[in-house]
Motif scaffolding. Structure first.
Motif, PDB file in Angstrom:
ATOM      1  N   GLY A  18       0.812  -1.421   0.067  1.00 29.11           N
ATOM      2  CA  GLY A  18      -0.234  -0.120   0.163  1.00 29.11           C
ATOM      3  C   GLY A  18       0.973   1.595  -0.190  1.00 29.11           C
ATOM      4  O   GLY A  18       0.237   2.126  -0.699  1.00 29.11           O
ATOM      5  N   PHE A  27      -7.936  -2.371   2.572  1.00 27.32           N
ATOM      6  CA  PHE A  27      -8.064  -1.675   1.166  1.00 27.32           C
ATOM      7  C   PHE A  27      -9.522  -1.414   1.397  1.00 27.32           C
ATOM      8  O   PHE A  27     -10.228  -2.864   2.111  1.00 27.32           O
ATOM      9  N   ARG A  69      -6.777   2.289  -0.919  1.00 32.44           N
ATOM     10  CA  ARG A  69      -6.611   2.006   0.274  1.00 32.44           C
ATOM     11  C   ARG A  69      -7.831   2.583   1.145  1.00 32.44           C
ATOM     12  O   ARG A  69      -8.078   4.005   0.613  1.00 32.44           O
TER      13      ARG A  69
END
Length: 399
Positions: free
Chosen positions: A182, A232, A254
């Motif tokens: 991420g 997520f 995200r």
């Protein structure tokens, strides 16, 4: 018992203890060669339903000892996936697209053909300080951390789309791995995870689905739910059908942690499938042993074709080595070596006729099954029979 890879619950129960098993890419130079074995225990989380291996073999032990070992992933769906990525909100041909491993190259190439020119892919030696040239995703998953993500960003710009194909199921610390990935995204960036769908294999009690390199055995339900635990939100999901093992695609963005849990009915279904999978091993072994023993006695010798990890799992997990003469593989690098665990010799396909084989069991993809049968028509014309080790195959053994 170690906690669940996905939801971190301590409610993890054992499904199958397969005992000590060899590393399936460690082909032996002789039948007398010593080999290391490691315990493989398959578990299931009672909280989220995920089937998993919680005590992984060290990644360095899984690295292939030969530079000619390769693994192929399905690609027929990648044009459709590339079209989907091209049309994501906020994505233009100026967007940056990143990849994690060589498995992402086919999709990166398709994006390039669609006019995307800002592409990058992690180079293991340069970006992750991986010294072993034979190391693959088993090491890459270990080297992608929050710390290494900082260095990757310095080398490349953050990605608007990050492609992560067929590596999530290998991650030893899955949630940390997802978190580190991420960090490679722009604030509005998308991450694309692709994993194999194990639902059919679990349901059909196909034990070749268990592989020492895969720690998580996703179904569509458990795959969708893992996104929230990894930080997520799931904005797009696809299931691309294949004969033996579908490909699951999830596109995420995200977000602050918003964990997604299965409904009680879905969790019950996942749990029931796991229980049946755990109970089916002895039954399948018994049916196979009776069939193979009868064939040996009444019709003649049996061989296997396809000296890969699926063949290795079929023979060693089900303890069937005594029923086979050898394994066929036309990869010249494998010929003359011996299978891990079973120590069966590996011969070229000419041995089917030379050694008077009557039944040859295939451990190949459906496309390869068809090609092999067509290529070996002389074997069939002389009374030989091909069948598949996979319950989902049209050539599956009729036990």
């Amino acid at each position: 018992m170690k906690p669940c890879h996905i939801c971190q619950s301590s409610e993890v129960v054992q499904l199958l203890d397969l005992g000590k098993q060899p590393i399936s890419n460690r082909f032996l130079q002789s039948q007398q060669e010593k080999e290391a074995t490691y315990p493989i225990v398959v578990n299931q989380c009672l909280t989220c339903g995920t089937v998993q291996i919680n005590d992984p073999i060290p990644a360095t032990e899984i690295t292939p000892p030969y530079d000619w070992i390769t693994y192929r992933e399905p690609e027929a769906h990648l044009d459709s996936l590339a079209d989907t990525l091209s049309k994501l909100p906020g994505i233009t041909t100026n967007s940056v697209i990143g990849g994690i491993s060589y498995k992402d190259d086919p999709l990166l190439e398709r994006m390039e053909k669609r006019g995307f020119s800002h592409l990058w892919r992690i180079e293991p030696q340069q970006d992750l300080a991986i010294k072993n040239p034979r190391a693959g995703i088993e090491i890459i998953q270990e080297k992608i951390t929050f710390e290494s993500a900082k260095n990757i960003i310095k080398t490349y710009s953050k990605a608007d789309i990050l492609i992560v194909r067929h590596i999530l199921e290998h991650a030893h610390n899955l949630i940390e791995f997802m978190g580190a990935l991420g960090e490679l995204l722009t604030p509005e960036g998308y991450i694309i995870f692709e994993v194999p769908d194990c639902e059919l294999s679990l349901r059909l009690c196909d034990y070749t689905t268990i592989w020492e390199e895969h720690l998580v055995y996703f179904t569509p339900e458990t795959f969708r739910n893992c996104f929230g635990f990894g930080g997520f939100s799931l904005v797009h999901f696809d299931l691309f059908p294949y004969p033996f093992e579908n490909s699951l695609i999830g596109i995420g963005k995200r977000q602050k942690s918003q964990k997604t849990w299965s409904t009680s009915d879905n969790l019950k279904q996942e749990r029931q499938r796991g229980i049946l999978f755990s109970q089916g091993l002895e039954k399948r072994r018994d049916h196979l042993e009776k069939f193979l023993a009868k064939h040996q006695q009444e019709q003649g010798k049996i061989a296997l074709l396809g000296a890969g990890h699926l063949c290795c799992a079929f023979v060693t997990f089900l303890q069937l080595q005594d029923y086979f003469e050898f394994v066929i593989d036309d990869n010249p690098n494998k010929q003359g070596l011996f299978m891990p665990g079973s120590r069966l010799p590996i011969y070229p396909s000419t041995a089917l006729l030379e050694q008077d084989i009557k039944l040859c069991l295939l451990s190949l993809s459906p496309d390869s099954e068809t090609k092999v049968v067509q290529k070996n028509q002389e074997f069939v014309e002389k009374g030989g029979t091909f069948a598949s080790i996979f319950p989902a195959s049209q050539l599956a053994l009729q036990l």
